[in-house]
Motif scaffolding. Structure first.
Motif, short mmCIF file in Angstrom:
data_model
loop_
_atom_site.label_atom_id
_atom_site.label_comp_id
_atom_site.label_asym_id
_atom_site.label_seq_id
_atom_site.Cartn_x
_atom_site.Cartn_y
_atom_site.Cartn_z
N ARG A 149 0.82 -1.16 -0.02
CA ARG A 149 0.06 -0.10 0.09
C ARG A 149 0.76 1.15 -0.02
NH1 ARG A 149 -4.79 -0.01 4.29
NH2 ARG A 149 -5.27 1.59 2.83
N GLN A 150 1.00 1.90 -1.03
CA GLN A 150 1.82 3.23 -1.02
C GLN A 150 1.34 4.42 -0.47
OE1 GLN A 150 4.30 3.65 -3.27
NE2 GLN A 150 4.76 5.50 -2.29
N ALA A 151 2.20 4.78 0.40
CA ALA A 151 2.01 6.00 1.19
C ALA A 151 1.78 7.35 0.47
CB ALA A 151 3.06 6.46 2.35
N LEU A 152 0.54 8.01 0.47
CA LEU A 152 -0.02 9.13 -0.11
C LEU A 152 -0.13 10.43 0.61
CD1 LEU A 152 -2.42 7.03 -2.78
CD2 LEU A 152 -0.15 7.66 -2.93
N THR A 153 -0.31 11.43 -0.07
CA THR A 153 -0.61 12.72 0.51
C THR A 153 -1.62 13.41 -0.31
OG1 THR A 153 1.41 13.07 1.60
CG2 THR A 153 0.13 14.84 1.34
N GLU A 154 -2.84 13.64 0.06
CA GLU A 154 -3.75 14.40 -0.73
C GLU A 154 -3.60 15.98 -0.49
OE1 GLU A 154 -8.48 14.73 -1.33
OE2 GLU A 154 -7.89 14.04 0.75
N ILE A 155 -3.57 16.79 -1.66
CA ILE A 155 -3.31 17.94 -1.53
C ILE A 155 -4.36 18.67 -2.63
CG2 ILE A 155 -0.87 17.87 -1.13
CD1 ILE A 155 -0.18 18.50 -4.29
N VAL A 156 -4.64 20.28 -2.24
CA VAL A 156 -5.43 20.88 -3.30
C VAL A 156 -4.76 21.81 -3.84
CG1 VAL A 156 -6.27 22.24 -1.28
CG2 VAL A 156 -7.60 22.17 -3.36
N ILE A 157 -4.85 22.16 -4.97
CA ILE A 157 -3.79 23.21 -5.58
C ILE A 157 -4.62 24.68 -5.28
CG2 ILE A 157 -3.06 24.12 -7.81
CD1 ILE A 157 -1.86 21.39 -6.94
N GLU A 158 -3.71 25.61 -4.68
CA GLU A 158 -4.36 26.83 -4.30
C GLU A 158 -3.88 28.22 -5.24
OE1 GLU A 158 -3.13 27.34 -0.40
OE2 GLU A 158 -4.76 26.47 0.53
N SER A 159 -2.80 27.83 -5.81
CA SER A 159 -2.33 28.87 -6.85
C SER A 159 -1.19 28.44 -8.04
CB SER A 159 -1.55 30.18 -6.06
OG SER A 159 -0.45 29.51 -5.49
N ILE A 160 -1.38 29.00 -9.16
CA ILE A 160 -0.38 28.70 -10.12
C ILE A 160 0.21 30.47 -10.48
CG2 ILE A 160 -0.11 27.84 -12.52
CD1 ILE A 160 -2.41 26.14 -11.94
N VAL A 161 1.29 30.27 -10.38
CA VAL A 161 2.11 31.62 -10.59
C VAL A 161 3.08 31.53 -11.89
CG1 VAL A 161 3.68 33.41 -9.77
CG2 VAL A 161 2.03 32.22 -8.08
N ALA A 162 2.90 32.42 -12.53
CA ALA A 162 3.75 32.17 -13.79
C ALA A 162 5.19 32.66 -13.88
CB ALA A 162 2.86 32.78 -15.10
N SER A 163 5.36 33.69 -13.06
CA SER A 163 6.56 34.29 -13.02
C SER A 163 6.74 35.12 -11.58
CB SER A 163 6.86 35.59 -14.14
OG SER A 163 5.96 36.60 -14.26
N GLY A 164 7.87 35.44 -11.33
CA GLY A 164 7.90 36.32 -10.25
C GLY A 164 8.15 35.68 -8.76
N ALA A 165 7.95 34.12 -8.61
CA ALA A 165 7.56 33.65 -7.38
C ALA A 165 9.02 33.35 -7.03
CB ALA A 165 6.98 32.35 -7.58
N VAL A 166 9.07 33.29 -5.66
CA VAL A 166 10.50 33.24 -4.85
C VAL A 166 10.64 31.38 -4.63
CG1 VAL A 166 11.80 33.66 -2.85
CG2 VAL A 166 10.29 35.18 -3.73
N LYS A 167 11.74 31.09 -5.13
CA LYS A 167 11.99 29.66 -4.98
C LYS A 167 12.17 29.13 -3.69
CE LYS A 167 14.79 28.82 -9.23
NZ LYS A 167 15.72 28.15 -9.98
N ALA A 168 11.63 27.98 -3.34
CA ALA A 168 11.44 27.34 -2.06
C ALA A 168 12.78 26.79 -1.82
CB ALA A 168 10.63 26.31 -2.04
N THR A 169 13.16 26.71 -0.74
CA THR A 169 14.46 26.18 -0.24
C THR A 169 14.72 24.44 -0.64
OG1 THR A 169 13.55 25.29 2.05
CG2 THR A 169 14.64 27.41 1.97
N LYS A 170 15.78 23.87 -0.72
CA LYS A 170 16.04 22.58 -1.10
C LYS A 170 15.23 21.69 -0.20
CE LYS A 170 20.48 23.12 -3.73
NZ LYS A 170 21.96 22.69 -3.65
N ALA A 171 15.25 21.81 1.03
CA ALA A 171 14.74 21.16 2.24
C ALA A 171 13.12 20.99 1.80
CB ALA A 171 14.93 21.67 3.43
#
Length: 279
Positions: A90-112
């Motif tokens: 049984r694969q361990a899964l996570t259910e997420i909901v998409i809140e936003s899609i940004v085409a440009s100008g977003a700050v990159k998340a950390t590697k962690a």
């Protein structure tokens, strides 16, 4: 607007307010997470392609819950070998909901944050493997300590028996006739039997047809099985008495004969008894 984004090693086509099941993420339930590896963004007739990812693009999502997927049965079988293994996953899964899609100008998340899903999945799998190994070692270690005093008393006779075996082993090798092995290989090919008869005969030795014993005296060997064994160069009780585990597996290539049948009918034990009576 939609986007194709990589999440935990998988690519998804997502839109705003869409719910997606992905591999287990390290983020806790109720918290937000962002994904910077956006490969494509589409808005009507306009498309933006990354090389491979789009700079400044980002997909934001919220973790709804952690769960396990449907059970998958993994079944492996090797015919004529008595090998069957059945496992469930049984694969361990996570259910997420998409809140936003940004085409440009977003700050990159950390590697962690971006690699959290992969690390969490690896950590879970490695932790489970280590736990099973440690428990297995602990189970094996406990009885081993208790059995040491009893084994010490029987150490001397075991060594004596092993010393006598090499002398007989030399004689067994001398009794192997390469000519008889070659003939048996040809007969196996003609009968379309996929067996390493060279390995078997070098283990149990060869015999002439003139010296053949009545193998039907062994419970479990009838006229048909006797004929098939003779075709492979197995004629005597002595050869049957020397069958090892690997040889029994090879003989499973013969229709109707399996390692379980040889062991349950005690062919080796019967052959040794008949060999003593013969002498």
């Amino acid at each position: 607007m939609y986007a194709i984004v990589e999440i935990a090693g998988q690519q998804f086509k997502v839109e705003k307010d869409q719910k997606v099941f992905v591999h287990r993420l390290a983020t806790e339930e109720g918290k937000t997470v962002s994904f910077d590896n956006v490969l494509l963004i589409g808005d009507g007739d306009k498309f933006t392609l990354g090389a491979p990812a789009i700079d400044g693009a980002q997909v934001g999502a919220k973790v709804l819950s952690h769960l396990k997927g449907d059970k998958v049965i993994v079944f492996k079988k090797k015919r004529r070998k008595g090998y069957r293994v059945k496992n469930g996953h049984r694969q361990a899964l996570t259910e997420i909901v998409i809140e936003s899609i940004v085409a440009s100008g977003a700050v990159k998340a950390t590697k962690a944050e971006s690699e959290g899903a992969v690390k969490a999945t690896k950590a879970e799998s490695e932790g489970a493997v280590k736990a099973t190994k440690e428990t297995a070692k602990a189970d094996k270690a406990k009885p081993a300590k208790a059995e040491k005093p009893a084994k010490a008393e029987k150490a001397a006779p075991v060594k004596e028996a092993k010393k006598a075996e090499p002398k007989n082993a030399v004689k067994k090798e001398v009794e192997v006739s390469e000519n008889l092995v070659t003939r048996a290989e040809h007969r196996a090919e003609d009968a379309n039997v996929e067996i390493n008869i060279d390995k078997v005969l070098h283990s149990i030795g060869t015999a002439l047809k003139a010296d053949a014993d009545d193998l039907k005296l062994i419970n479990g060997i009838g006229p048909v099985y006797e004929e098939k064994l003779n075709e492979l160069g197995i004629y005597t009780f002595e050869q049957i008495s020397k069958l090892k585990a690997a040889d029994r597996d090879e003989l499973s290539a013969i229709d109707g004969i399996t390692r379980e049948k040889i062991e349950s009918d005690e062919w080796v034990k019967q052959a040794k008894a008949l060999l003593k009576d013969k002498k």
